[in-house]
Design a protein around this motif. Structure first.
Motif, PDB file in Angstrom:
ATOM      1  N   GLN A 311       0.833  -1.201   0.000  1.00 44.87           N
ATOM      2  CA  GLN A 311       0.000   0.000   0.000  1.00 44.87           C
ATOM      3  C   GLN A 311       0.869   1.253   0.000  1.00 44.87           C
ATOM      4  OE1 GLN A 311      -2.674  -0.263   3.288  1.00 44.87           O
ATOM      5  NE2 GLN A 311      -3.908  -1.954   2.402  1.00 44.87           N
ATOM      6  N   ALA A 312       2.039   1.228   0.723  1.00 45.85           N
ATOM      7  CA  ALA A 312       2.935   2.401   0.755  1.00 45.85           C
ATOM      8  C   ALA A 312       3.539   2.655  -0.616  1.00 45.85           C
ATOM      9  CB  ALA A 312       4.031   2.182   1.794  1.00 45.85           C
ATOM     10  N   HIS A 313       3.968   1.579  -1.322  1.00 46.94           N
ATOM     11  CA  HIS A 313       4.491   1.745  -2.679  1.00 46.94           C
ATOM     12  C   HIS A 313       3.450   2.335  -3.605  1.00 46.94           C
ATOM     13  CE1 HIS A 313       8.514   0.088  -2.286  1.00 46.94           C
ATOM     14  NE2 HIS A 313       8.041  -1.005  -1.649  1.00 46.94           N
ATOM     15  N   GLU A 314       2.227   1.824  -3.488  1.00 50.68           N
ATOM     16  CA  GLU A 314       1.169   2.367  -4.345  1.00 50.68           C
ATOM     17  C   GLU A 314       0.909   3.827  -4.033  1.00 50.68           C
ATOM     18  OE1 GLU A 314      -2.181  -0.124  -3.821  1.00 50.68           O
ATOM     19  OE2 GLU A 314      -1.324  -1.841  -4.923  1.00 50.68           O
ATOM     20  N   ILE A 315       0.916   4.156  -2.741  1.00 47.53           N
ATOM     21  CA  ILE A 315       0.699   5.564  -2.365  1.00 47.53           C
ATOM     22  C   ILE A 315       1.840   6.432  -2.888  1.00 47.53           C
ATOM     23  CG2 ILE A 315       0.540   7.129  -0.397  1.00 47.53           C
ATOM     24  CD1 ILE A 315      -0.877   4.886   1.142  1.00 47.53           C
ATOM     25  N   SER A 316       3.086   5.940  -2.744  1.00 49.05           N
ATOM     26  CA  SER A 316       4.250   6.731  -3.216  1.00 49.05           C
ATOM     27  C   SER A 316       4.194   6.926  -4.724  1.00 49.05           C
ATOM     28  CB  SER A 316       5.542   6.015  -2.819  1.00 49.05           C
ATOM     29  OG  SER A 316       5.637   5.895  -1.425  1.00 49.05           O
ATOM     30  N   ARG A 317       3.840   5.836  -5.448  1.00 47.64           N
ATOM     31  CA  ARG A 317       3.758   5.950  -6.897  1.00 47.64           C
ATOM     32  C   ARG A 317       2.672   6.927  -7.308  1.00 47.64           C
ATOM     33  NH1 ARG A 317       0.666   3.617 -10.391  1.00 47.64           N
ATOM     34  NH2 ARG A 317      -0.181   2.164  -8.848  1.00 47.64           N
ATOM     35  N   GLU A 318       1.519   6.794  -6.649  1.00 44.90           N
ATOM     36  CA  GLU A 318       0.442   7.718  -6.993  1.00 44.90           C
ATOM     37  C   GLU A 318       0.825   9.148  -6.659  1.00 44.90           C
ATOM     38  OE1 GLU A 318      -2.929   6.301  -4.897  1.00 44.90           O
ATOM     39  OE2 GLU A 318      -3.245   4.534  -6.176  1.00 44.90           O
ATOM     40  N   THR A 319       1.520   9.335  -5.537  1.00 46.74           N
ATOM     41  CA  THR A 319       1.952  10.694  -5.154  1.00 46.74           C
ATOM     42  C   THR A 319       2.964  11.239  -6.150  1.00 46.74           C
ATOM     43  OG1 THR A 319       1.604  10.131  -2.830  1.00 46.74           O
ATOM     44  CG2 THR A 319       2.922  12.072  -3.299  1.00 46.74           C
ATOM     45  N   ALA A 320       3.940  10.386  -6.547  1.00 48.61           N
ATOM     46  CA  ALA A 320       4.960  10.842  -7.507  1.00 48.61           C
ATOM     47  C   ALA A 320       4.327  11.180  -8.845  1.00 48.61           C
ATOM     48  CB  ALA A 320       6.024   9.761  -7.661  1.00 48.61           C
ATOM     49  N   GLU A 321       3.402  10.333  -9.291  1.00 47.88           N
ATOM     50  CA  GLU A 321       2.726  10.615 -10.553  1.00 47.88           C
ATOM     51  C   GLU A 321       1.949  11.911 -10.463  1.00 47.88           C
ATOM     52  OE1 GLU A 321       0.365   7.227 -11.379  1.00 47.88           O
ATOM     53  OE2 GLU A 321       2.061   5.971 -12.015  1.00 47.88           O
ATOM     54  N   ASP A 322       1.353  12.133  -9.343  1.00 47.45           N
ATOM     55  CA  ASP A 322       0.578  13.361  -9.184  1.00 47.45           C
ATOM     56  C   ASP A 322       1.493  14.573  -9.184  1.00 47.45           C
ATOM     57  OD1 ASP A 322      -1.921  14.777  -8.616  1.00 47.45           O
ATOM     58  OD2 ASP A 322      -1.052  15.128  -6.611  1.00 47.45           O
ATOM     59  N   ALA A 349      14.467  20.283  -8.977  1.00 47.45           N
ATOM     60  CA  ALA A 349      13.927  20.260  -7.593  1.00 47.45           C
ATOM     61  C   ALA A 349      12.835  19.225  -7.454  1.00 47.45           C
ATOM     62  CB  ALA A 349      13.424  21.642  -7.221  1.00 47.45           C
ATOM     63  N   SER A 350      12.000  19.152  -8.476  1.00 52.05           N
ATOM     64  CA  SER A 350      10.896  18.177  -8.411  1.00 52.05           C
ATOM     65  C   SER A 350      11.437  16.774  -8.415  1.00 52.05           C
ATOM     66  CB  SER A 350       9.943  18.373  -9.591  1.00 52.05           C
ATOM     67  OG  SER A 350       9.372  19.644  -9.543  1.00 52.05           O
ATOM     68  N   LEU A 351      12.417  16.546  -9.277  1.00 54.26           N
ATOM     69  CA  LEU A 351      12.987  15.215  -9.322  1.00 54.26           C
ATOM     70  C   LEU A 351      13.715  14.897  -8.025  1.00 54.26           C
ATOM     71  CD1 LEU A 351      14.338  15.190 -13.004  1.00 54.26           C
ATOM     72  CD2 LEU A 351      12.336  14.005 -12.085  1.00 54.26           C
ATOM     73  N   GLY A 352      14.372  15.907  -7.424  1.00 57.27           N
ATOM     74  CA  GLY A 352      15.051  15.685  -6.140  1.00 57.27           C
ATOM     75  C   GLY A 352      14.063  15.340  -5.032  1.00 57.27           C
ATOM     76  N   ILE A 353      13.003  16.082  -5.035  1.00 58.68           N
ATOM     77  CA  ILE A 353      11.967  15.801  -4.005  1.00 58.68           C
ATOM     78  C   ILE A 353      11.416  14.410  -4.176  1.00 58.68           C
ATOM     79  CG2 ILE A 353       9.682  16.472  -3.190  1.00 58.68           C
ATOM     80  CD1 ILE A 353      10.460  19.383  -3.881  1.00 58.68           C
ATOM     81  N   PHE A 354      11.218  14.026  -5.430  1.00 60.21           N
ATOM     82  CA  PHE A 354      10.688  12.699  -5.710  1.00 60.21           C
ATOM     83  C   PHE A 354      11.657  11.630  -5.253  1.00 60.21           C
ATOM     84  CE2 PHE A 354       8.246   9.513  -7.693  1.00 60.21           C
ATOM     85  CZ  PHE A 354       9.090   8.667  -8.343  1.00 60.21           C
ATOM     86  N   ALA A 355      12.932  11.859  -5.510  1.00 61.48           N
ATOM     87  CA  ALA A 355      13.939  10.882  -5.093  1.00 61.48           C
ATOM     88  C   ALA A 355      14.023  10.784  -3.589  1.00 61.48           C
ATOM     89  CB  ALA A 355      15.300  11.272  -5.705  1.00 61.48           C
ATOM     90  N   VAL A 356      13.995  11.947  -2.924  1.00 60.10           N
ATOM     91  CA  VAL A 356      14.037  11.949  -1.448  1.00 60.10           C
ATOM     92  C   VAL A 356      12.851  11.199  -0.883  1.00 60.10           C
ATOM     93  CG1 VAL A 356      13.940  13.399   0.601  1.00 60.10           C
ATOM     94  CG2 VAL A 356      15.427  14.025  -1.302  1.00 60.10           C
ATOM     95  N   LEU A 361      10.656   6.576   2.023  1.00 60.58           N
ATOM     96  CA  LEU A 361       9.691   5.481   2.122  1.00 60.58           C
ATOM     97  C   LEU A 361      10.403   4.147   2.160  1.00 60.58           C
ATOM     98  CD1 LEU A 361       6.867   6.720  -0.242  1.00 60.58           C
ATOM     99  CD2 LEU A 361       6.809   6.566   2.253  1.00 60.58           C
ATOM    100  N   SER A 362      11.459   4.037   1.368  1.00 65.81           N
ATOM    101  CA  SER A 362      12.213   2.777   1.348  1.00 65.81           C
ATOM    102  C   SER A 362      12.865   2.523   2.679  1.00 65.81           C
ATOM    103  CB  SER A 362      13.256   2.821   0.224  1.00 65.81           C
ATOM    104  OG  SER A 362      12.632   2.951  -1.045  1.00 65.81           O
TER     105      SER A 362
END
Length: 366
Positions: A311-322, A349-356, A361-362
């Protein structure tokens, strides 16, 4: 019922007692008189009764004379009188009604006959059909023939006349003079003795009946008392025996119950002593149970953790896509007004935030 109280006139206590019991059984108030003279005194000094039961033959003034005296008094003439007699011929009944008797009751009285007479009297009183009191002619009563066959208006002469003729009095009334002969004296004496003997015999018989009645009543009362005492004694004995047997039964029941309870407690104590503490089998069963519970809990937590990571991976993916979509939308909307450097920095910055975020989460669920 219109007839509420009665006056009994009889010289016999037995007859008065028997009739009074029958009347009291019909809820009537009863007064009694032992002679005709006593009845006349009662009527002159007390409230008049609804009916009078008059005996026919009594010493002194008999029932016929008493009835004539009552009917001759205007204050008591309307009281119905029932003659109590063993003489109930049609001629006597007609004669009795002529001098004021309402009806005749045969002696000794019976319940059926008394009920018929009282019901007829009650109906006549209610409907107002009582016969009118007769007009008694005292002079006519006085002129009845003498039982000695002597004219009523005759006079007696001590020494008869020689010619034996009938003499007239000085007033010319034509009264007969009967010579007082030995036969006439004997006839008068016999009549007087007969009347005296009849009255005396009636008194003796009444006294004998009264004595027998009193003796019988005393014997019955004593017998009833003895029976009551015997019954009371027997009841007390039965009551005592029942109470004693009840106490014995209670003791037996209590002893049996105590014995059963003692036996049950002993068996329960033995069962408890045999089952005290855990055996090795119980410990093995308990260990297996705990192990199975732990296995179930471990599998449950692992399943729950796996589902949470997914569920956390799905949430992270959905958040990153958003975020990426918003960034792209922002870049498209602002590409004309911003420089390429700002666009590059925003994208970096967006990509950095996404990576962070991915790294965080990991590390959290790793």
């Amino acid at each position: 019922m219109a007839i509420k109280n009665a006056l009994l006139v009889d010289d016999s206590k037995v007859a008065r007692f028997a009739l009074s019991k029958l009347l009291e059984g019909r809820d009537m108030q009863v007064n009694m008189a032992g002679s005709a003279e006593e009845a006349l005194d009662f009527l002159s000094s007390n409230i008049r009764p609804d009916v009078i039961f008059m005996d026919h033959l009594m010493p002194g003034m008999n029932g016929v004379e008493a009835t004539k005296a009552i009917k001759g008094n205007p204050e008591t003439a309307t009281i119905p009188i029932i003659m109590c007699t063993s003489k109930k011929s049609p001629s006597f009944m007609e004669e009795a009604r002529n001098f004021g008797v309402y009806n005749i009751l045969t002696k000794p009285p019976h319940t059926e006959g008394l009920s018929l007479v009282l019901e007829q009297l009650d109906s006549d009183v209610t409907d107002g059909n009582l016969p009118e009191p007769p007009e008694l002619d005292v002079a006519a009563d006085a002129t009845e023939e003498s039982p000695l066959d002597i004219p009523v208006d005759a006079s007696v002469e001590m020494s008869p006349q020689a010619d034996g003729k009938t003499h007239t009095g000085g007033n010319g009334s034509g009264s007969q003079v009967v010579p007082l002969t030995s036969d006439l004296i004997e006839q008068i004496a016999r009549s007087a003795v007969k009347t005296h003997i009849n009255n005396r015999l009636h008194e003796l018989l009444s006294s004998l009946f009264d004595e027998q009645f009193d003796h019988l009543k005393r014997a019955l009362d004593e017998s009833a008392k003895r029976q009551e005492a015997a019954v009371e004694e027997r009841l007390n004995a039965v009551t005592g025996m029942v109470e004693e047997r009840t106490r014995n039964l209670c003791d037996d029941v209590a002893a049996e119950v105590n014995l059963n309870l003692t036996r049950e407690l002993a068996e329960l104590r033995k069962d408890l002593s045999r089952n005290t503490g855990f055996t090795s089998d119980h410990m093995a069963e308990l260990k297996d149970h705990i192990t199975s519970v732990q296995t179930i809990d471990t599998e449950f937590w692992q399943t729950l953790q796996s589902e949470a990571i997914q569920q956390a991976h799905e949430i992270s993916r959905e958040t990153a896509e958003d975020i990426a979509q918003r960034t792209i939308d922002l870049f498209v909307s602002q590409q004309r007004s911003t420089t390429s450097r700002i666009y590059t920095m925003g994208l970096a910055a967006s990509l950095g935030i996404f990576a962070v975020g991915i790294a965080w989460l990991s590390g959290l669920f790793g």
